[in-house]
Motif scaffolding. Structure first.
Motif, short mmCIF file in Angstrom:
data_model
loop_
_atom_site.label_atom_id
_atom_site.label_comp_id
_atom_site.label_asym_id
_atom_site.label_seq_id
_atom_site.Cartn_x
_atom_site.Cartn_y
_atom_site.Cartn_z
N HIS A 42 -7.87 13.48 -29.46
CA HIS A 42 -7.88 14.95 -29.40
C HIS A 42 -6.63 15.47 -28.66
CE1 HIS A 42 -9.34 19.01 -29.29
NE2 HIS A 42 -9.37 19.02 -27.97
N ALA A 43 -6.27 14.80 -27.56
CA ALA A 43 -5.07 15.20 -26.81
C ALA A 43 -3.82 14.99 -27.66
CB ALA A 43 -4.98 14.40 -25.51
N ARG A 44 -3.78 13.92 -28.43
CA ARG A 44 -2.63 13.66 -29.30
C ARG A 44 -2.50 14.75 -30.36
NH1 ARG A 44 0.38 8.92 -30.52
NH2 ARG A 44 -0.85 7.82 -28.98
N PHE A 102 3.53 9.75 -25.84
CA PHE A 102 2.24 9.17 -25.47
C PHE A 102 2.37 7.70 -25.05
CE2 PHE A 102 0.46 13.02 -26.77
CZ PHE A 102 -0.90 13.04 -26.50
N GLU A 103 3.44 7.04 -25.50
CA GLU A 103 3.66 5.66 -25.08
C GLU A 103 4.29 5.58 -23.69
OE1 GLU A 103 6.10 3.96 -28.08
OE2 GLU A 103 4.55 4.11 -29.63
N ALA A 104 5.23 6.48 -23.39
CA ALA A 104 6.02 6.37 -22.16
C ALA A 104 5.38 7.03 -20.95
CB ALA A 104 7.40 6.97 -22.38
N MET A 137 0.54 17.37 -30.95
CA MET A 137 1.21 17.49 -32.24
C MET A 137 1.20 18.92 -32.74
SD MET A 137 0.45 14.20 -34.56
CE MET A 137 1.16 12.63 -34.17
N ALA A 138 0.21 19.70 -32.34
CA ALA A 138 0.16 21.10 -32.74
C ALA A 138 1.20 21.93 -31.99
CB ALA A 138 -1.24 21.67 -32.49
N TRP A 139 1.68 21.46 -30.86
CA TRP A 139 2.64 22.23 -30.06
C TRP A 139 4.08 21.73 -30.23
CZ3 TRP A 139 2.25 26.73 -27.58
CH2 TRP A 139 3.27 27.10 -26.72
N ILE A 140 4.28 20.41 -30.19
CA ILE A 140 5.63 19.84 -30.26
C ILE A 140 6.04 19.74 -31.72
CG2 ILE A 140 7.00 17.80 -29.74
CD1 ILE A 140 5.19 17.39 -27.30
N TYR A 141 7.28 20.13 -32.01
CA TYR A 141 7.75 20.18 -33.39
C TYR A 141 7.99 18.79 -33.99
CZ TYR A 141 8.46 25.23 -33.22
OH TYR A 141 8.27 26.57 -33.14
N ILE A 170 2.60 16.73 -20.88
CA ILE A 170 2.58 15.47 -20.15
C ILE A 170 1.17 15.13 -19.71
CG2 ILE A 170 3.41 14.33 -18.06
CD1 ILE A 170 6.03 15.89 -18.47
N THR A 171 0.40 16.14 -19.33
CA THR A 171 -1.00 15.91 -18.97
C THR A 171 -1.79 15.42 -20.18
OG1 THR A 171 -0.84 17.66 -17.31
CG2 THR A 171 -3.05 16.99 -17.97
N LEU A 172 -1.53 16.00 -21.35
CA LEU A 172 -2.19 15.52 -22.57
C LEU A 172 -1.81 14.08 -22.87
CD1 LEU A 172 -1.80 18.60 -24.96
CD2 LEU A 172 -3.89 17.81 -23.84
N ALA A 173 -0.53 13.73 -22.66
CA ALA A 173 -0.08 12.37 -22.92
C ALA A 173 -0.70 11.38 -21.93
CB ALA A 173 1.44 12.30 -22.85
N LYS A 174 -0.94 11.82 -20.71
CA LYS A 174 -1.62 10.94 -19.74
C LYS A 174 -3.06 10.68 -20.15
CE LYS A 174 -1.33 11.51 -15.33
NZ LYS A 174 -1.25 12.14 -14.00
N ASP A 175 -3.68 11.68 -20.77
CA ASP A 175 -5.06 11.52 -21.24
C ASP A 175 -5.10 10.47 -22.36
OD1 ASP A 175 -7.72 11.80 -21.95
OD2 ASP A 175 -7.42 13.71 -22.96
#
Length: 182
Positions: free
Chosen positions: A127-129, A146-148, A133-137, A118-123
């Motif tokens: 690079h955060a995206r 990242f939109e919500a 993507m490397a963690w979430i399947y 969630i912190t990455l999505a707030k950024d």
């Protein structure tokens, strides 16, 4: 001198009154914990210690205080690769459904990677995206995350998840909990 058979040697334990049989064979001291089994009979076990036995003091009972070395994260009973796969799968399902039921230990371990996503999505940076993507399947889930997230958690600094305790699991009585996005 003739020697008794070997099975008789194993059962032979010198008694306090038995004299030495040779110059080399000194009677071996026996600790108090083994005295009852070494000297046959309950009467000898409760008798005072023979003169040739050393006096053993009672062991001091001290509280053991262990240090928390290497206890930052619960191991979840799995090797590192399986643990990482489990946390990735739980993070993906938590973000997809917003609320999942799992064991309490797994829920507490899931907090850190879920809040990090969630912190990455707030950024919102490229690079955060890519890190998400490397963690979430599920890659489509990353784009919807990242939109919500910026409008939902824009004002909140951390604490994006909540853990509620539920009834123990029926089969093994494991502590269960519900982890949900706030």
């Amino acid at each position: 001198p003739t020697h008794p058979p070997s099975h008789a040697m194993a059962a032979f334990v010198p008694s306090p009154a038995a004299p030495r049989t040779s110059a080399f064979a000194a009677p071996r001291p026996i600790c108090p914990a083994h005295r009852a089994s070494a000297f046959a009979g309950a009467a000898l076990a409760s008798a005072p210690a023979p003169a040739f036995l050393p006096a053993f003091p009672a062991p001091a009972v001290l509280p053991i205080e262990a240090m928390r070395h290497g206890k930052r994260m619960p191991k979840l009973g799995k090797p590192a690769d399986q643990r990482k796969a489990l946390l990735r799968a739980l993070t993906t399902e938590l973000i997809r459904h917003g609320r999942i039921t799992t064991t309490l230990v797994r829920a507490k371990a899931l907090r850190k990677p879920a809040e990090h996503m969630i912190t990455l999505a707030k950024d919102g940076s490229l690079h955060a995206r890519r890190q998400a993507m490397a963690w979430i399947y599920d890659k489509e889930l990353v784009s919807s995350l990242f939109e919500a997230v910026p409008e939902r958690y824009g004002e909140r600094n951390g604490g994006y998840t909540r853990i509620l305790r539920t009834l123990p699991r029926k089969g093994d009585n494991a502590k269960m909990g519900v982890i949900e996005l706030v």
